[in-house]
Structure formats: C-alpha cells, structure tokens
Design a protein around this motif. Structure first.
Motif, PDB file in Angstrom:
ATOM      1  N   THR A  13       0.853  -1.179   0.000  1.00  7.05           N
ATOM      2  CA  THR A  13       0.000   0.000   0.000  1.00  7.05           C
ATOM      3  C   THR A  13       0.895   1.238   0.000  1.00  7.05           C
ATOM      4  OG1 THR A  13      -2.034   0.848   0.960  1.00  7.05           O
ATOM      5  CG2 THR A  13      -0.285   0.270   2.515  1.00  7.05           C
ATOM      6  N   GLU A  14       0.380   2.364  -0.469  1.00  7.65           N
ATOM      7  CA  GLU A  14       1.153   3.626  -0.504  1.00  7.65           C
ATOM      8  C   GLU A  14       2.396   3.516  -1.385  1.00  7.65           C
ATOM      9  OE1 GLU A  14       0.647   6.756   1.685  1.00  7.65           O
ATOM     10  OE2 GLU A  14      -1.317   5.926   1.250  1.00  7.65           O
ATOM     11  N   VAL A  15       2.317   2.712  -2.436  1.00 11.00           N
ATOM     12  CA  VAL A  15       3.474   2.557  -3.324  1.00 11.00           C
ATOM     13  C   VAL A  15       3.365   3.429  -4.569  1.00 11.00           C
ATOM     14  CG1 VAL A  15       3.948   0.201  -2.545  1.00 11.00           C
ATOM     15  CG2 VAL A  15       2.497   0.562  -4.560  1.00 11.00           C
ATOM     16  N   GLY A  16       2.200   4.084  -4.726  1.00 12.35           N
ATOM     17  CA  GLY A  16       2.015   4.941  -5.894  1.00 12.35           C
ATOM     18  C   GLY A  16       1.035   4.384  -6.920  1.00 12.35           C
ATOM     19  N   LYS A  17       0.118   3.511  -6.480  1.00 10.62           N
ATOM     20  CA  LYS A  17      -0.880   2.982  -7.424  1.00 10.62           C
ATOM     21  C   LYS A  17      -1.752   4.091  -7.996  1.00 10.62           C
ATOM     22  CE  LYS A  17      -3.001   0.148  -4.712  1.00 10.62           C
ATOM     23  NZ  LYS A  17      -2.215   0.348  -3.475  1.00 10.62           N
ATOM     24  N   THR A  18      -2.195   4.983  -7.110  1.00 10.07           N
ATOM     25  CA  THR A  18      -3.102   6.041  -7.571  1.00 10.07           C
ATOM     26  C   THR A  18      -2.374   6.999  -8.509  1.00 10.07           C
ATOM     27  OG1 THR A  18      -4.395   5.869  -5.547  1.00 10.07           O
ATOM     28  CG2 THR A  18      -4.632   7.900  -6.794  1.00 10.07           C
ATOM     29  N   VAL A  19      -1.168   7.374  -8.145  1.00 16.10           N
ATOM     30  CA  VAL A  19      -0.385   8.282  -8.993  1.00 16.10           C
ATOM     31  C   VAL A  19      -0.083   7.616 -10.341  1.00 16.10           C
ATOM     32  CG1 VAL A  19       1.800   9.519  -9.192  1.00 16.10           C
ATOM     33  CG2 VAL A  19       0.600   9.494  -7.014  1.00 16.10           C
ATOM     34  N   ALA A 179       7.535   5.611  -7.515  1.00 22.29           N
ATOM     35  CA  ALA A 179       8.221   6.846  -7.100  1.00 22.29           C
ATOM     36  C   ALA A 179       9.733   6.656  -7.234  1.00 22.29           C
ATOM     37  CB  ALA A 179       7.828   7.206  -5.673  1.00 22.29           C
ATOM     38  N   LEU A 207       7.951   6.771 -12.324  1.00 14.82           N
ATOM     39  CA  LEU A 207       7.450   8.127 -12.071  1.00 14.82           C
ATOM     40  C   LEU A 207       8.363   8.848 -11.093  1.00 14.82           C
ATOM     41  CD1 LEU A 207       3.649   7.371 -11.615  1.00 14.82           C
ATOM     42  CD2 LEU A 207       4.837   8.126 -13.668  1.00 14.82           C
ATOM     43  N   PRO A 208       8.791  10.047 -11.424  1.00 14.55           N
ATOM     44  CA  PRO A 208       9.620  10.784 -10.478  1.00 14.55           C
ATOM     45  C   PRO A 208       8.894  11.001  -9.158  1.00 14.55           C
ATOM     46  CG  PRO A 208       8.959  12.185 -12.323  1.00 14.55           C
ATOM     47  CD  PRO A 208       8.508  10.804 -12.641  1.00 14.55           C
ATOM     48  N   GLU A 209       9.630  10.985  -8.051  1.00 14.93           N
ATOM     49  CA  GLU A 209       8.978  10.950  -6.738  1.00 14.93           C
ATOM     50  C   GLU A 209       8.112  12.167  -6.442  1.00 14.93           C
ATOM     51  OE1 GLU A 209      11.743  10.505  -3.557  1.00 14.93           O
ATOM     52  OE2 GLU A 209      13.016  12.170  -4.163  1.00 14.93           O
ATOM     53  N   ARG A 210       8.311  13.252  -7.157  1.00 13.71           N
ATOM     54  CA  ARG A 210       7.443  14.407  -6.912  1.00 13.71           C
ATOM     55  C   ARG A 210       6.383  14.575  -7.991  1.00 13.71           C
ATOM     56  NH1 ARG A 210      12.091  16.713  -4.407  1.00 13.71           N
ATOM     57  NH2 ARG A 210      12.822  17.497  -6.393  1.00 13.71           N
ATOM     58  N   ALA A 211       6.064  13.458  -8.694  1.00 18.75           N
ATOM     59  CA  ALA A 211       5.143  13.536  -9.834  1.00 18.75           C
ATOM     60  C   ALA A 211       3.824  14.220  -9.499  1.00 18.75           C
ATOM     61  CB  ALA A 211       4.871  12.131 -10.377  1.00 18.75           C
ATOM     62  N   ALA A 212       3.273  13.918  -8.329  1.00 14.09           N
ATOM     63  CA  ALA A 212       1.942  14.419  -8.028  1.00 14.09           C
ATOM     64  C   ALA A 212       1.934  15.924  -7.771  1.00 14.09           C
ATOM     65  CB  ALA A 212       1.347  13.678  -6.834  1.00 14.09           C
TER      66      ALA A 212
HETATM   67  N1  LIG Z   1       5.560   9.639  -8.000  1.00  9.52           N
HETATM   68  C1  LIG Z   1       4.948  10.300  -7.021  1.00  9.52           C
HETATM   69  N2  LIG Z   1       4.926  11.637  -6.998  1.00  9.52           N
HETATM   70  C2  LIG Z   1       4.353  12.305  -6.009  1.00  9.52           C
HETATM   71  N3  LIG Z   1       3.759  11.762  -4.977  1.00  9.52           N
HETATM   72  C3  LIG Z   1       3.709  10.446  -4.939  1.00  9.52           C
HETATM   73  C4  LIG Z   1       4.300   9.632  -5.945  1.00  9.52           C
HETATM   74  N4  LIG Z   1       4.091   8.347  -5.623  1.00  9.52           N
HETATM   75  C5  LIG Z   1       3.423   8.361  -4.468  1.00  9.52           C
HETATM   76  N5  LIG Z   1       3.204   9.624  -4.048  1.00  9.52           N
HETATM   77  C6  LIG Z   1       2.522  10.035  -2.811  1.00  9.52           C
HETATM   78  O1  LIG Z   1       2.640   8.959  -1.901  1.00  9.52           O
HETATM   79  C7  LIG Z   1       1.381   8.670  -1.318  1.00  9.52           C
HETATM   80  C8  LIG Z   1       0.945   7.279  -1.753  1.00  9.52           C
HETATM   81  O2  LIG Z   1       0.774   7.258  -3.151  1.00  9.52           O
HETATM   82  P1  LIG Z   1      -0.528   6.632  -3.785  1.00  9.52           P
HETATM   83  O3  LIG Z   1      -0.441   6.776  -5.266  1.00  9.52           O
HETATM   84  O4  LIG Z   1      -1.745   7.183  -3.125  1.00  9.52           O
HETATM   85  O5  LIG Z   1      -0.295   5.111  -3.354  1.00  9.52           O
HETATM   86  P2  LIG Z   1      -1.301   3.895  -3.351  1.00  9.52           P
HETATM   87  O6  LIG Z   1      -2.404   4.241  -4.293  1.00  9.52           O
HETATM   88  O7  LIG Z   1      -0.467   2.757  -3.803  1.00  9.52           O
HETATM   89  O8  LIG Z   1      -1.754   3.734  -1.931  1.00  9.52           O
HETATM   90  C9  LIG Z   1       0.434   9.755  -1.776  1.00  9.52           C
HETATM   91  O9  LIG Z   1       0.418  10.758  -0.805  1.00  9.52           O
HETATM   92  C10 LIG Z   1       1.039  10.253  -3.066  1.00  9.52           C
HETATM   93  O10 LIG Z   1       0.720  11.582  -3.330  1.00  9.52           O
END
Ligand SMILES: Nc1ncnc2c1ncn2[C@@H]1O[C@H](COP(=O)(O)OP(=O)(O)O)[C@@H](O)[C@H]1O
Ligand SMILES: [Mg+2]
Length: 245
Positions: A13-19, A179, A207-212
């Motif tokens: 979880t929190e690995v960046g699935k949503t991003v 990330a 995806l670069p770690e500050r993508a969002a």
């Molecule tokens: N590449 C990325 N750029 C910016 N923020 C990211 C990135 N990957 C993850 N995050 C941040 O880390 C947290 C978890 O990412 P998220 O995509 O919600 O993970 P998941 O959906 O796997 O739980 C969020 O707060 C998100 O904004």
C-alpha cells in the motif's frame, strides 16, 4: 476494437498505485483514448471525502470517467472495513460487471485495487485477482500492471506478486516504479535491471517521486511511461543511464 483493461496493483500500500493510475490515464487521454478509472473498493475515506478516483481526476485534469463501487470509512482491508461498517462486501462478479460496462464505452479501463494483489474484499477471501479473473471469464482481456517501490525489498514483493498472478493464469503486462527517487541509491539503480527479470515482465515506467506535485502532470506522465502505455520513456536508456559503475 475492444478496450484494454488494466488492473493496477502494487507491491504494497502507498506505493504509488493512484499516482501511476493517473499517469497512465493522462498519457492515454493525451493519445486520444477514452479512459475510465474504476476503484472497486475504496477504504479509509468518509462519505464527503475525495477517494482515489477523485485524486486521479484531479491529477489528469481532463475529461475521463471515474467510478467507485463500494466505500468503507476505515483505513483497513476491504473485507474487514466492510464487516466493521456493516456495509455489503464487494463480489468479483459485481466488479467484473462494472468493468464490462465501462469497457463498452471506453478504450482503456483502469481498475485500482486496494493495497496489494491478495488483499481480501469479502469474507470468502476473494481478492483483486478474483475480480480480474471474473473479467476474463466474461471474455474480456484483463491484464495486470504492477506498481513497485524502487529500493531495497521490492524484488521479493515483486516476485511474490508475479508468482501469484502466474498461478492464477493472469497476465502481467509490466511493472511501473511508483516513485523514482531524485537521488537514487545503489539498490534503486540495480533494481532497474533486476525488477523486470524478477517480474518476468518489462519495466514500463518510473514516475519521479514528486510527480503528483509537478506542474504539467500529463507531460510528466508521457516522459515517465513506456510506449506500451502511450508514453515516450525508454526503459533501456533509463536503465543504462542509472546503471551503477
Ligand atoms: N511519484 C509520485 N509523486 C508524487 N507523490 C507520490 C508519488 N508516488 C506516491 N506519491 C505520494 O505517496 C502517497 C501514496 O501514493 P498513492 O499513489 O496514493 O499510493 P497507493 O495508491 O499505492 O496507496 C500519496 O500521498 C502520493 O501523493
Ligand atoms: Mg491508491
């Protein structure tokens, strides 16, 4: 032409699935595809709070269809969150029916799971993998996209997920690093070559770690995703550039 259906799961979880889901959606919208994003079971958000599909819509910032089937307020696995909330469990058939309906009117349907692949959605222990299998039983070509962390520990959770998919006959399209650090360490760099080997599937983005938080999310998504996902990212070049001495 039938829609591409991608189940987006993660090594945790929190690995960046949503991003990642947002990035794949943005690159596909940019390429003129009609995109739908489905979150079958959203946990950890109250009735008026934005869920993952809302975050995807915000990041993409262009027209796309979003759908959420079940929502449970507590940040727990969907089965436990459902039981504790008294709300119904989500069945694989219900998820598959929603996917099929979206696949009718879109070119790409992205389905974001909760947590990792084998997290339970009901008291029978059915998972996102069962949802993907149910879609395939309808004759639709569901595949899986695995979002992995970059650093130490990711190879084990990646191969566990790949083996679980193979055991269920579910195709793994590829791996995206959720990330990629601004200052990658030795493990991050080595994993660029080791992740696809371990997964038995190609690396399809980082995806670069500050993508969002970036300004032009679509441009960033295009630059970070492989052509298979409508981007312009070159895995071989990226791996070579970051290869440790
Ligand atoms: N590449 C990325 N750029 C910016 N923020 C990211 C990135 N990957 C993850 N995050 C941040 O880390 C947290 C978890 O990412 P998220 O995509 O919600 O993970 P998941 O959906 O796997 O739980 C969020 O707060 C998100 O904004
Ligand atoms: Mg998410």
């Amino acid at each position: 032409m039938s829609a591409r259906i991608l189940f987006v799961t993660g090594t945790g979880t929190e690995v960046g699935k949503t991003v990642t889901t947002a990035a794949v959606a943005a690159a596909a919208v940019r390429a003129g595809r009609r995109v739908a994003v489905l979150k079958p079971g959203q946990t950890g958000v109250g009735p008026d709070e934005p869920g993952d599909v809302h975050e995807v819509a915000r990041l993409v910032g262009a027209p796309l269809t979003t759908r959420e089937l079940m929502r449970y307020p507590e940040p727990l696995a969907p089965d436990t969150a459902a039981r504790r909330s008294g709300r119904p469990y989500l069945s694989p058939d219900r998820a598959a029916a929603a996917v099929a309906e979206l696949a009718d009117a879109h070119d790409l349907v992205l389905v974001e799971g909760a947590g990792g692949l084998l997290v339970r959605y009901d008291e029978e222990g059915r998972t996102l993998a069962d949802q993907a299998a149910a879609v395939r039983e309808l004759g639709l070509p569901a595949e899986v996209l695995l979002v992995a962390t970059a650093g130490l520990g990711t190879l084990n959770t990646t191969v566990l997920t790949a083996e679980a998919l193979a055991a269920r006959g579910l195709p793994l399209l590829g791996v995206v690093i959720g990330a990629w650090p601004d200052s990658p360490g030795l493990a991050d760099r080595c994993n660029l070559a080791d992740l696809p080997k371990t997964a038995g599937a190609p690396l399809l983005g980082a995806l670069p770690e500050r993508a969002a938080g970036a300004g032009d999310f679509t441009a960033l998504a295009y630059a970070a995703l492989a052509p298979e996902l409508h981007g312009g990212w070159d895995a071989a070049e990226f791996t070579a550039v970051h290869a440790p001495a």
